[in-house]
Design a protein around this motif. Sequence first.
Motif, short mmCIF file in Angstrom:
data_model
loop_
_atom_site.label_atom_id
_atom_site.label_comp_id
_atom_site.label_asym_id
_atom_site.label_seq_id
_atom_site.Cartn_x
_atom_site.Cartn_y
_atom_site.Cartn_z
N ARG A 1 1.05 -1.08 -0.02
CA ARG A 1 -0.16 -0.25 -0.02
C ARG A 1 0.97 1.48 0.19
NH1 ARG A 1 -4.52 0.16 4.26
NH2 ARG A 1 -4.63 2.17 3.21
N VAL A 2 0.59 2.23 -1.21
CA VAL A 2 1.31 3.55 -1.45
C VAL A 2 1.58 4.05 -0.28
CG1 VAL A 2 2.67 4.86 -2.50
CG2 VAL A 2 1.92 2.45 -3.53
N ASP A 3 0.42 4.20 0.60
CA ASP A 3 0.14 5.58 1.01
C ASP A 3 0.29 5.30 2.58
OD1 ASP A 3 -2.59 2.96 0.53
OD2 ASP A 3 -2.62 4.07 2.88
N VAL A 4 0.92 3.87 2.94
CA VAL A 4 1.21 3.64 4.41
C VAL A 4 2.46 4.20 4.34
CG1 VAL A 4 2.17 1.68 5.74
CG2 VAL A 4 0.01 0.90 4.89
N ARG A 5 3.25 3.49 3.01
CA ARG A 5 4.58 4.32 3.11
C ARG A 5 4.79 6.11 2.74
NH1 ARG A 5 6.97 2.57 -1.71
NH2 ARG A 5 5.39 0.91 -2.66
N GLU A 6 3.82 6.51 2.32
CA GLU A 6 3.62 8.04 2.22
C GLU A 6 3.54 8.76 3.33
OE1 GLU A 6 0.29 8.84 -0.73
OE2 GLU A 6 1.33 7.68 -2.54
N VAL A 7 2.85 8.31 4.44
CA VAL A 7 2.51 8.88 5.72
C VAL A 7 3.39 8.62 6.72
CG1 VAL A 7 1.02 8.79 7.72
CG2 VAL A 7 0.19 8.33 5.23
N ALA A 8 4.54 7.41 6.46
CA ALA A 8 5.14 6.78 7.14
C ALA A 8 6.11 8.21 7.34
CB ALA A 8 6.12 5.10 7.06
N LEU A 9 6.62 8.24 6.12
CA LEU A 9 7.61 8.88 5.86
C LEU A 9 7.50 10.20 6.03
CD1 LEU A 9 10.51 10.02 4.37
CD2 LEU A 9 10.04 9.66 2.11
N GLU A 10 6.00 11.30 5.80
CA GLU A 10 5.79 12.16 6.13
C GLU A 10 5.76 12.61 7.64
OE1 GLU A 10 2.03 11.90 5.43
OE2 GLU A 10 2.65 12.30 2.94
N GLU A 11 5.60 11.09 8.11
CA GLU A 11 5.86 11.92 9.84
C GLU A 11 7.80 11.30 10.27
OE1 GLU A 11 3.43 8.78 11.06
OE2 GLU A 11 1.35 9.44 10.80
N GLN A 12 8.34 11.77 9.48
CA GLN A 12 9.58 11.26 9.73
C GLN A 12 10.60 12.69 9.91
OE1 GLN A 12 10.30 8.32 11.16
NE2 GLN A 12 7.94 7.69 10.56
N PRO A 13 11.38 13.30 10.96
CA PRO A 13 12.23 14.04 11.21
C PRO A 13 12.19 15.27 10.25
CG PRO A 13 12.38 12.75 12.91
CD PRO A 13 11.61 12.11 12.11
N GLY A 14 11.88 16.04 9.47
CA GLY A 14 12.62 16.50 7.61
C GLY A 14 12.18 16.21 7.03
N ALA A 15 10.89 14.65 6.95
CA ALA A 15 11.05 14.03 5.28
C ALA A 15 11.14 13.66 5.48
CB ALA A 15 9.38 15.36 5.20
N VAL A 16 12.58 13.30 5.74
CA VAL A 16 13.69 12.27 4.68
C VAL A 16 13.65 11.34 5.17
CG1 VAL A 16 15.18 13.58 6.46
CG2 VAL A 16 15.97 12.88 3.69
N GLN A 17 14.18 10.06 4.43
CA GLN A 17 14.82 9.10 4.76
C GLN A 17 16.28 8.52 3.80
OE1 GLN A 17 11.66 7.03 2.95
NE2 GLN A 17 12.66 6.35 1.11
N TYR A 18 16.88 7.67 4.31
CA TYR A 18 18.41 7.62 4.01
C TYR A 18 17.95 6.37 3.05
CZ TYR A 18 19.46 12.14 5.79
OH TYR A 18 19.82 12.88 6.24
N ASP A 19 17.94 5.72 2.30
CA ASP A 19 18.37 4.34 1.02
C ASP A 19 19.42 3.77 2.17
OD1 ASP A 19 15.58 4.87 0.73
OD2 ASP A 19 15.86 4.72 -1.71
N ILE A 20 19.36 3.20 2.30
CA ILE A 20 21.30 2.31 2.66
C ILE A 20 20.71 1.39 2.25
CG2 ILE A 20 22.36 1.97 4.26
CD1 ILE A 20 21.64 4.20 4.75
N PHE A 21 22.25 0.75 1.28
CA PHE A 21 22.06 -0.41 0.28
C PHE A 21 23.77 -0.28 0.25
CE2 PHE A 21 21.45 2.56 -1.96
CZ PHE A 21 22.74 2.82 -3.33
N THR A 22 24.26 -2.44 -0.13
CA THR A 22 25.55 -2.23 -0.97
C THR A 22 25.55 -2.90 -1.86
OG1 THR A 22 24.55 -4.25 -0.19
CG2 THR A 22 25.49 -3.73 1.77
N ASP A 23 26.37 -3.25 -2.18
CA ASP A 23 27.20 -3.69 -3.90
C ASP A 23 26.91 -4.65 -4.49
OD1 ASP A 23 29.09 -1.74 -4.93
OD2 ASP A 23 30.46 -1.96 -3.83
N LYS A 24 26.21 -5.11 -3.20
CA LYS A 24 25.87 -6.49 -3.68
C LYS A 24 23.79 -6.55 -4.16
CE LYS A 24 24.94 -11.52 -3.70
NZ LYS A 24 23.71 -11.85 -3.94
N ILE A 25 23.42 -5.58 -3.33
CA ILE A 25 22.01 -4.70 -3.46
C ILE A 25 22.07 -4.78 -5.14
CG2 ILE A 25 20.47 -3.72 -2.71
CD1 ILE A 25 21.46 -4.55 0.40
#
Length: 653
Positions: free
Chosen positions: A342-366
């Motif tokens: 559900r896209v709206d769940v992820r939308e609201v979750a990010l809206e509620e974070q400080p600064g409305a920002v997330q960091y995608d964390i990953f590696t070369d294998k990913i």
Amino acid sequence: MKKTVALCSAFLLMVSAMSGCSTSNNKPAEQQPSAPATAYDEEKTADVIVVGAGGAGLSAAIAATDNGAQNVIIIEKSNRTGGNLNLTSGSMSAAETSLQKEAGIEDTKASFVEDIMKNGAQLGNRELVEAFVNEDTDMFEWMLEHGLADNEFSLDKATGGKAVFAPEHQLYSVQRTYKPKADDKEHYSSAAHEVLDQYIKTLDNVTIDFNTDGVKLLANDKGQVLSVEAVTEDGKTIKYTANKGVVMATGGYSGNFKLMGKYAEHGADYLSSTTSMGEGLRMMQEVGANVDEKAMSYIPTFPMGVQTGPQSGTIGSTYTWKAGGICVNQEGKRFVNEQEARVDVREVALEEQPGAVQYDIFTDKIIADLSAAGGDMMYQLYFNPETGRAKNLVKSAATLDELAALINVPAEALKATVETYNKAVDGEAEDEFGRSFDATPSAYSLAVNKIEGDKFYAIPLKALVVMTLGGVSIDTQTHVLDESGNVIPGLYAAGECTGGIWGKFVSGGTGVMGPITFGRIAGRTAMTDTLAEGYTVKAVSNLFDASLFEKETASADRFDMSKTLKDGEYTATVEGQEGQMTVKTTIADGKISAVEIVEQHETAGVADKAISDLPAAIVTENSVNVDTISGCTLSSGRILDAVTDCLNQASAQ
């Protein structure tokens, strides 16, 4: 060149004070229609006056002429038609269409209504949704008959038809979204805009006054709101008066971070793909229009905003979470199941974070697994460290401690988050957000990986706004309503400046067809109404403070020109209208000596003045703290963003 100041703010305050529409403390005051506020440079009259030449405004003008208007004038503050249709590929939606029937798809308008209500969290206005759905099919068929049928459409894999599912929004119960492509891609982003604009050009009785900003609504001595005060690009004042009605189609407020911040906790931190300030809302409030305070907080976002300027952005995602990556907030903690369908769940979750920002964390294998599964198109487009348009956003480090320092999140929290997540991947514990680690590929999961390896990456993404869902209250015939629910005679509204229709989230295709369909209703109603007399015009009790619409002096925050700049040639690339824009800036003797736009894909005829004039202005002023070019705000901003990037490079040498 003078520095950027709040657009016409002094004029707005002057007109407001002289017209008596609101007092200095924003308490309601009756308008005095018999006492003219000012002498105008020019006065114009038409059967219908439309404010705004976006989808709603163009549709309203067409409908007015279809219903007998001898002349219609559209006032448009920019130098082009289309509004937000210039910023979207233009998905459309409608039920019981000829295209569905051709593909053998059974659909009902009743089902469409229920899907919209469900997608809007049951917070929409059912009567208005029903009014939209009932008119929408005819409007869509009209567009097919007037050229849309000849456009290229994306096809559904299952049926081979032009009615498709649109995964960027919550899916409808059946295929009722249509993705036509513009024929003239140089001048149009969306086919819907192309059809409306080309048809308008055939109507001799429709005039569009470009570079003309409507700033105030006026009532006559019968209490009918039939006049608009406007200011042209060169400062002339014009009074437009309608015989039948004024249709407000002024757009939303997704470019007004002050207003979004008033109604959403982190709204001031969102990115936006538009410059819409929402001034039309206050214009209507001044003559009594009700604004639903709750609906003003309905500001849908995409959880995938790539920052292209100080607060501008475009839709883009790493999608690394599909192959094992995670998303963390500024506290270094996960906050959502990254693979939630559900896209709206992820939308609201990010809206509620400080600064409305997330960091995608990953590696070369990913990244390798994402690429192997064919899911790396957007990553390659934006974030590939060698060629990506937003490669400057990519941070990499040999350890999580180093990565945390680069993105300014607590190292211990980030390491603990990764450790907890890795244990869940190994099956040692349940994932705290319910994420599954089934190796079977799906639309939201292409591979299973832990966060481990010789190198770690982080990319910031922010909540991105492309439209807002709050605005003035209307009825099913698009009459603007006051705080008591009464019709304000002569005043109609359609499009994003209206509120409370869709609920908390927008359904696929309604962002395009909603304004166009309600615009059609507004143009028709304006021509067929019998206007009441004796209405008392006064401002609403909750009139927005004028300061919410004053633009910041954007130049001041762009770059400190007192910094020492090292001589040399510097190049920067930013996201453009239809592709990347690359700008080369030359520093000589510590000053900006040349600005060259190496590559650009802006809309021809619209961005031309910014492309030709702004580089010279930057050199003349030896500064990026200069005015944008009127009518070319977005293209101007991109040029300034690129040159600012070059200056940052020069100052860091």
